[in-house]
Design a protein around this motif. Structure first.
Motif, PDB file in Angstrom:
ATOM      1  N   CYS A 282    -126.100  -2.752 -37.923  1.00 43.36           N
ATOM      2  CA  CYS A 282    -125.896  -1.831 -38.845  1.00 43.36           C
ATOM      3  C   CYS A 282    -126.425  -0.694 -38.205  1.00 43.36           C
ATOM      4  CB  CYS A 282    -126.848  -2.544 -39.853  1.00 43.36           C
ATOM      5  SG  CYS A 282    -128.532  -2.472 -39.334  1.00 43.36           S
ATOM      6  N   ASP A 283    -126.648   0.550 -38.870  1.00 40.38           N
ATOM      7  CA  ASP A 283    -126.836   1.973 -38.432  1.00 40.38           C
ATOM      8  C   ASP A 283    -128.501   1.865 -37.877  1.00 40.38           C
ATOM      9  OD1 ASP A 283    -124.520   2.788 -39.307  1.00 40.38           O
ATOM     10  OD2 ASP A 283    -125.153   3.318 -41.385  1.00 40.38           O
ATOM     11  N   ALA A 284    -129.387   1.067 -39.028  1.00 42.48           N
ATOM     12  CA  ALA A 284    -130.763   1.152 -38.748  1.00 42.48           C
ATOM     13  C   ALA A 284    -130.909   0.424 -37.290  1.00 42.48           C
ATOM     14  CB  ALA A 284    -131.428   0.524 -39.811  1.00 42.48           C
ATOM     15  N   ALA A 285    -130.173  -0.867 -37.099  1.00 45.06           N
ATOM     16  CA  ALA A 285    -130.565  -1.264 -35.907  1.00 45.06           C
ATOM     17  C   ALA A 285    -130.166  -0.452 -34.546  1.00 45.06           C
ATOM     18  CB  ALA A 285    -129.991  -2.836 -35.822  1.00 45.06           C
ATOM     19  N   CYS A 286    -129.071  -0.251 -34.838  1.00 45.21           N
ATOM     20  CA  CYS A 286    -128.706   0.737 -33.739  1.00 45.21           C
ATOM     21  C   CYS A 286    -129.617   1.932 -33.329  1.00 45.21           C
ATOM     22  CB  CYS A 286    -127.294   1.468 -34.089  1.00 45.21           C
ATOM     23  SG  CYS A 286    -126.396   2.692 -33.106  1.00 45.21           S
ATOM     24  N   GLY A 287    -130.035   2.618 -34.274  1.00 42.48           N
ATOM     25  CA  GLY A 287    -131.148   3.725 -34.210  1.00 42.48           C
ATOM     26  C   GLY A 287    -132.358   3.191 -33.530  1.00 42.48           C
ATOM     27  N   LEU A 288    -132.317   2.059 -34.128  1.00 44.49           N
ATOM     28  CA  LEU A 288    -133.920   1.372 -33.328  1.00 44.49           C
ATOM     29  C   LEU A 288    -133.677   1.016 -31.824  1.00 44.49           C
ATOM     30  CD1 LEU A 288    -136.641  -0.393 -33.420  1.00 44.49           C
ATOM     31  CD2 LEU A 288    -135.157  -2.311 -34.085  1.00 44.49           C
ATOM     32  N   PHE A 289    -132.565   0.533 -31.433  1.00 41.47           N
ATOM     33  CA  PHE A 289    -132.090   0.213 -30.025  1.00 41.47           C
ATOM     34  C   PHE A 289    -132.214   1.468 -29.489  1.00 41.47           C
ATOM     35  CE2 PHE A 289    -128.841   0.398 -26.779  1.00 41.47           C
ATOM     36  CZ  PHE A 289    -129.469  -0.650 -26.032  1.00 41.47           C
ATOM     37  N   ASN A 290    -131.748   2.426 -29.993  1.00 41.66           N
ATOM     38  CA  ASN A 290    -131.687   3.985 -28.920  1.00 41.66           C
ATOM     39  C   ASN A 290    -133.089   4.460 -28.959  1.00 41.66           C
ATOM     40  OD1 ASN A 290    -129.072   4.647 -27.973  1.00 41.66           O
ATOM     41  ND2 ASN A 290    -128.567   4.485 -30.060  1.00 41.66           N
ATOM     42  N   ILE A 291    -134.037   4.381 -29.946  1.00 38.39           N
ATOM     43  CA  ILE A 291    -135.067   4.948 -30.149  1.00 38.39           C
ATOM     44  C   ILE A 291    -136.131   4.216 -29.360  1.00 38.39           C
ATOM     45  CG2 ILE A 291    -137.412   5.539 -31.591  1.00 38.39           C
ATOM     46  CD1 ILE A 291    -134.837   6.130 -33.886  1.00 38.39           C
ATOM     47  N   TRP A 292    -135.996   2.819 -29.415  1.00 32.74           N
ATOM     48  CA  TRP A 292    -136.686   2.181 -28.429  1.00 32.74           C
ATOM     49  C   TRP A 292    -136.608   2.348 -26.985  1.00 32.74           C
ATOM     50  CZ3 TRP A 292    -139.397  -2.860 -30.223  1.00 32.74           C
ATOM     51  CH2 TRP A 292    -139.786  -3.817 -28.933  1.00 32.74           C
ATOM     52  N   ARG A 293    -135.391   2.418 -26.530  1.00 26.75           N
ATOM     53  CA  ARG A 293    -135.022   2.615 -25.383  1.00 26.75           C
ATOM     54  C   ARG A 293    -135.576   3.984 -24.688  1.00 26.75           C
ATOM     55  NH1 ARG A 293    -128.891   2.340 -23.311  1.00 26.75           N
ATOM     56  NH2 ARG A 293    -128.519   3.535 -24.942  1.00 26.75           N
ATOM     57  N   ARG A 294    -135.526   5.102 -25.796  1.00 28.49           N
ATOM     58  CA  ARG A 294    -136.093   6.320 -25.227  1.00 28.49           C
ATOM     59  C   ARG A 294    -137.426   6.359 -25.247  1.00 28.49           C
ATOM     60  NH1 ARG A 294    -135.093  11.376 -24.666  1.00 28.49           N
ATOM     61  NH2 ARG A 294    -136.662  12.772 -25.384  1.00 28.49           N
ATOM     62  N   ASN A 295    -138.219   5.437 -25.994  1.00 26.44           N
ATOM     63  CA  ASN A 295    -139.774   5.498 -26.043  1.00 26.44           C
ATOM     64  C   ASN A 295    -140.538   4.587 -25.257  1.00 26.44           C
ATOM     65  OD1 ASN A 295    -140.395   7.955 -27.874  1.00 26.44           O
ATOM     66  ND2 ASN A 295    -138.621   7.045 -28.797  1.00 26.44           N
ATOM     67  N   LEU A 296    -139.847   3.622 -25.131  1.00 26.19           N
ATOM     68  CA  LEU A 296    -140.551   2.114 -24.572  1.00 26.19           C
ATOM     69  C   LEU A 296    -140.008   1.952 -23.132  1.00 26.19           C
ATOM     70  CD1 LEU A 296    -141.072  -0.062 -27.563  1.00 26.19           C
ATOM     71  CD2 LEU A 296    -142.613   1.747 -26.678  1.00 26.19           C
ATOM     72  N   HIS A 297    -139.141   2.642 -22.764  1.00 27.41           N
ATOM     73  CA  HIS A 297    -138.523   2.592 -21.206  1.00 27.41           C
ATOM     74  C   HIS A 297    -138.404   1.096 -20.810  1.00 27.41           C
ATOM     75  CE1 HIS A 297    -139.289   6.748 -21.552  1.00 27.41           C
ATOM     76  NE2 HIS A 297    -140.646   6.543 -21.869  1.00 27.41           N
ATOM     77  N   PRO A 298    -137.555   0.295 -21.517  1.00 27.26           N
ATOM     78  CA  PRO A 298    -137.484  -1.262 -20.962  1.00 27.26           C
ATOM     79  C   PRO A 298    -136.703  -1.060 -19.839  1.00 27.26           C
ATOM     80  CG  PRO A 298    -135.904  -0.791 -22.912  1.00 27.26           C
ATOM     81  CD  PRO A 298    -136.692   0.623 -22.824  1.00 27.26           C
ATOM     82  N   LYS A 299    -136.980  -2.203 -18.970  1.00 27.91           N
ATOM     83  CA  LYS A 299    -136.351  -2.300 -17.633  1.00 27.91           C
ATOM     84  C   LYS A 299    -134.878  -2.414 -17.911  1.00 27.91           C
ATOM     85  CE  LYS A 299    -136.912  -5.989 -14.780  1.00 27.91           C
ATOM     86  NZ  LYS A 299    -137.756  -7.234 -14.185  1.00 27.91           N
ATOM     87  N   PHE A 300    -134.555  -3.127 -19.164  1.00 20.94           N
ATOM     88  CA  PHE A 300    -132.981  -3.440 -19.090  1.00 20.94           C
ATOM     89  C   PHE A 300    -132.672  -3.001 -20.768  1.00 20.94           C
ATOM     90  CE2 PHE A 300    -129.854  -6.291 -20.770  1.00 20.94           C
ATOM     91  CZ  PHE A 300    -128.810  -6.222 -19.527  1.00 20.94           C
ATOM     92  N   ALA A 301    -131.886  -2.195 -21.024  1.00 18.29           N
ATOM     93  CA  ALA A 301    -131.293  -2.020 -22.395  1.00 18.29           C
ATOM     94  C   ALA A 301    -129.839  -1.969 -22.359  1.00 18.29           C
ATOM     95  CB  ALA A 301    -131.778  -0.764 -22.966  1.00 18.29           C
TER      96      ALA A 301
END
Ligand code: SF4
Ligand code: SF4
Lengths: 404, 423
Positions: A129-148
């Motif tokens: 869904c849209d919300a999960a997609c947004g979460l993925f991108n915002i998480w990636r941008r702010n928490l800088h995971p090693k893998f996304a």
């Protein structure tokens, strides 16, 4: 454009390699949850996974959708950990997400920001869904995971979709090869498919007891479904086997309620709700949620190319609100309601959850056609509130009065 | 609805607006004419490559998402919302969904509708791309109207991740759709006509970019209040109508720039707008004029920053379908940030207004990142206000006013101190 390293079977025959792979996957190894009773392990899984990470340095990846191909992770010895917010205070996400985003997404983000998921090496999303997609991108941008990584899987069962899904899987595999620095081995994937087949079959059997009167308590089914999504499959298999052996015996507590009930919604992860429903006379025999029965249906074929088998399995998966259309949902609803002799439905919706809110009036009509009463409750990140309790009470009272 | 504005009405509207009004009326008249003449009418979501296909096959497209702003401007959105709620739909769903579902289920048969109302669909596409509310709108429509339906699927990927297999899958879907439409109309698609339609879209996109680039001029030749010109980009891609209109707009804007004509006499602040406008309150864009501030660029208008290749018509329309939605939503957050960075530089922006749109989660998610990027990385102040692009009941003017007034005062002070002579 994407390449998958060509791995040949070398000097060993495929069967032998496969047997070795299966044995390797099943191997008992020490874990942070050794000796912990399974119900406690499920309840404390974030802490146990954190301890496991510290102990073994195993790769752990967070996942956001039930359609993530967990077998592929297993083939790389990665533990996929389903995230769903686990009752955190959604307000913790305020610096990154507006208040009109669904509570689970805000809760996951809040936990991420608070460092509760620091044991994860990354995040994988299979587009839902849209919300999960947004979460993925915002998480990636702010928490800088090693893998996304984001997969975009098709949801139509056509030959082109099959070809396309396989390329998406290969893209994921290539990324995991880089992450783990190990080559993809089809035998290991086939072995993982076998283990998940076995686990899902056992859990389906546990649900099947609910088709009859009696059977285990729904809270246990829910916990076991969850276990399979947050712990390695080889950990959960013995739990399932033991549960299966005892399933109809006196050792397994069932639900006392008499109204055969289905719960439906995205993430119904609040045990207090189940307890309340049971106390009011509801016997939850089935769920239609993103972490329950739907995740157990369908199977990847054990033979042939494992990647093709997995792709086929994904195309035939049961319809969810986020990606399927009305006719598919209608057919699924009718089929399951009949199979489990459902007498009433409680829609447990998350506030602001577009897929489920948009499907609700339609599904209600499907139920009305069969004279099945339903109730909708909306969760706002606080779990079971007084208001929800009152609504549930009213609903069960109404059902009671209408009983012949 | 929001409170009435006390700002003066701008007198600097583009002359092209007169032509635009005719184009809008003609689009809907043509829809009814198509119906009367037996040309099929197909309802489709906007911002994808199906419109070129439709026009190449003499099918009249109807865009519910474009109809919603019409209803909001005229005020019939409220009755559509009420109808939608009457069918049990939650108030938290996107205003486009609520308007369009309410309209399709009830309003469509009511008399005295704006612009003559919408002609009913002769077929529908239940598609799996774009945002959830659009996907669900079409599912409701498919369930409601008794007409043939084709189911389609499209990958949802960030722009930067689009690979050959995504495009290949998109083309395969379009081929299925073509077969369906050929069957429905009893006529074969003429690929040359499709190439021509793609060429027109490409030219419209090129003109669009050129027009938007002229807004970098100081003073800006037009403001966000003219966003209505976007109508041709949504409904008349694939036709010379968009191209001819945009050529006239370009000429008019060029001439304004050459003469140094701006929206306000003494432009002092240049603003950026993120998210969809408040369709029921377009006057809001004029609110900034009392400080001689002008909204000169938006994220929303960049959805057409793409090029198509008439030599590869199928790939082009598949590509357009794949990129249009990610470009403006949170699917490509990093791309969107890149786009905003570029706009801030090119349009010499002093401050950004971010409309946190309760209706639209996919466009609103990531706005707090945008705000931080603007403040921290570019040193451009950004303010967020709560609103809704369709529902006036979810927008309160007073808090908007308090917030914006303080913001603009701050921008003006910054400007004054930046321009102050060194002591
Ligand atoms: S399905 Fe609903 S609850 Fe789940 S992430 Fe999406 S919007 Fe939120
Ligand atoms: S406004 Fe946003 S949520 Fe609504 S239909 Fe458009 S993209 Fe979807």
């Amino acid at each position: 454009m994407w390449s998958i390293r060509n791995v040949t079977a070398g000097g060993l025959s495929t069967t032998i390699r496969e047997e070795q792979a299966v044995a390797g996957c099943r191997r008992r190894r020490e874990t942070a949850w050794d000796g912990v009773a399974w119900r406690d392990a499920v309840a404390n899984h974030p802490d146990l996974l954190k301890a496991e990470k510290a102990r073994s340095r195993r790769t752990l990846l967070g996942t956001l959708c039930a359609h993530t191909p967990v077998e592929i992770f297993h083939a790389f010895d990665i533990v996929p950990v389903r995230l769903w917010g686990a009752g955190a205070d959604p307000g913790g996400a305020d610096p990154l997400l507006q208040s009109f985003i669904c509570p689970p997404v805000r809760q996951i983000m809040a936990m991420g920001l608070a460092g509760r998921y620091d044991f994860l090496d990354g995040l994988v999303h299979a587009y839902s869904c849209d919300a999960a997609c947004g979460l993925f991108n915002i998480w990636r941008r702010n928490l800088h995971p090693k893998f996304a990584f984001q997969l975009s899987l098709p949801y139509m069962d056509t030959p082109e979709a099959l070809a396309y899904a396989q390329v998406e899987f290969r893209r994921l595999i290539a990324a995991l090869e880089t992450l783990t620095d190990r080559a993809y081995e089809p035998e290991r994937l086939r072995a993982a498919i076998g283990l998940y087949r076995e686990a899902r079959a056992l859990l389906r059997r546990a649900y099947a007891h609910k088709r009859q009167d009696g059977g285990p308590s729904y809270a246990d089914l829910y916990r076991l479904s969850l276990a399979l999504q947050v712990f390695p499959v080889e950990t959960v298999l013995p739990w399932l086997t033991a549960f299966d052996a005892a399933a109809d015996g006196p050792a397994v507590a069932g639900d006392a309620g008499t109204t055969r009930l289905m719960i439906s919604g995205s993430l119904c992860a609040d045990e207090a709700l189940f307890t309340e429903i049971a106390a009011l006379g509801g016997n939850i025999v089935l769920d239609d949620t993103c972490i329950g029965y739907r995740t157990l249906l369908g199977e990847a074929a054990p033979e042939g190319d494992p990647l093709t088998a997995l792709a086929r399995h994904h195309l035939a998966r049961p319809p969810c609100s986020a990606r399927a259309d009305f006719p598919a949902r209608r057919a699924y609803f009718r089929e399951q309601i009949e199979a489990f002799r459902v007498e009433a439905v409680v829609f447990i919706h998350q506030k602001f959850c577009d897929p489920h809110l948009a499907d609700h009036p339609f599904l209600k009509t499907v139920l009305e056609e069969r004279g099945i009463p339903s109730l909708q409750v909306e969760l706002e990140g606080e779990g079971l509130t007084g208001q929800i309790r009152t609504r549930l009470e009213g609903f069960f009272e109404m059902i009671g009065k209408n009983r012949p | 609805m929001g409170e009435p504005m006390d700002a003066q009405k701008t007198t600097k509207r583009l002359k092209a607006n007169t032509a635009l009004r005719e184009i809008i009326a003609e689009f809907y008249t043509d829809g009814h004419r198509a119906k009367a003449e037996g040309r099929p009418v197909g309802w489709i979501p906007p911002m994808n490559g199906l419109i070129e296909l439709f026009y190449a096959m003499d099918i009249h497209p109807i865009f519910p998402e474009n109809w919603a702003p019409v209803c909001a401007a005229i005020g019939t959105n409220r009755q559509n919302f009420a109808a939608c709620a009457g069918h049990g739909y939650a108030d938290d769903l996107c205003g486009y969904f609520r308007n369009n579902v309410g309209y399709a289920l009830d309003g469509i048969d009511a008399p005295d509708q704006p612009l003559g109302g919408l002609p009913k669909p002769d077929f529908l596409i239940s598609f799996g791309a774009g945002c959830i509310p659009t996907m669900k709108t079409f599912q409701v429509l498919c369930d409601h109207f008794d007409c043939p339906v084709i189911r389609a699927d499209l990958p949802q990927v960030a722009m930067e991740d689009i690979g050959e297999h995504h495009l290949r899958y998109g083309v395969a879907q379009i081929k299925r759709l073509i077969a369906f439409l050929e069957d429905l109309t009893g006529r074969r698609l003429d690929l040359d006509r499709l190439s021509q339609a793609v060429a027109w879209t490409d030219e419209a996109c090129r003109l669009w970019d050129e027009i938007m680039a002229l807004r970098a001029a100081v003073p800006a030749p037009f403001s966000a209040a003219e966003i209505g010109i976007m109508f041709v980009m949504v409904t008349r891609h694939g036709t010379p109508i968009a191209v001819d209109f945009l050529r006239d707009v370009l000429a008019e804007v060029k001439e304004r720039v050459a003469r140094g004509v701006g929206v306000v006499p003494d432009e002092r602040l240049r603003l950026f707008w993120d998210n969809i406008p408040l369709w029921y309150n377009m006057k809001l864009f004029n609110y900034f004029e009392k400080w001689n501030a002008v909204v000169v660029a938006e994220t929303y208008t960049s959805a057409w920053t793409l090029r198509m290749d008439p030599a590869k018509p199928l790939e082009s329309i598949a590509y357009k379908s794949l990129v249009s939605y990610p470009l403006v939503s949170c699917v490509s957050l990093e791309k969107r940030l890149e786009l905003i960075r570029k706009a801030i530089r090119e349009y010499r922006i002093d401050g950004a207004i971010l409309h946190s749109n309760r209706s639209c989660k996919p466009i609103s998610m990531g706005q707090l990142d945008i705000q931080r990027m603007l403040n921290d990385e570019l040193g451009v102040p950004a303010v967020l206000f709560d609103g809704d692009h369709m529902d006036g009941d979810k927008f309160a003017f007073a808090p908007f006013q308090t917030r914006i007034d303080a913001f603009i005062e701050m921008l003006l002070e910054r400007r004054a101190s930046a321009h102050a002579p060194n002591p």
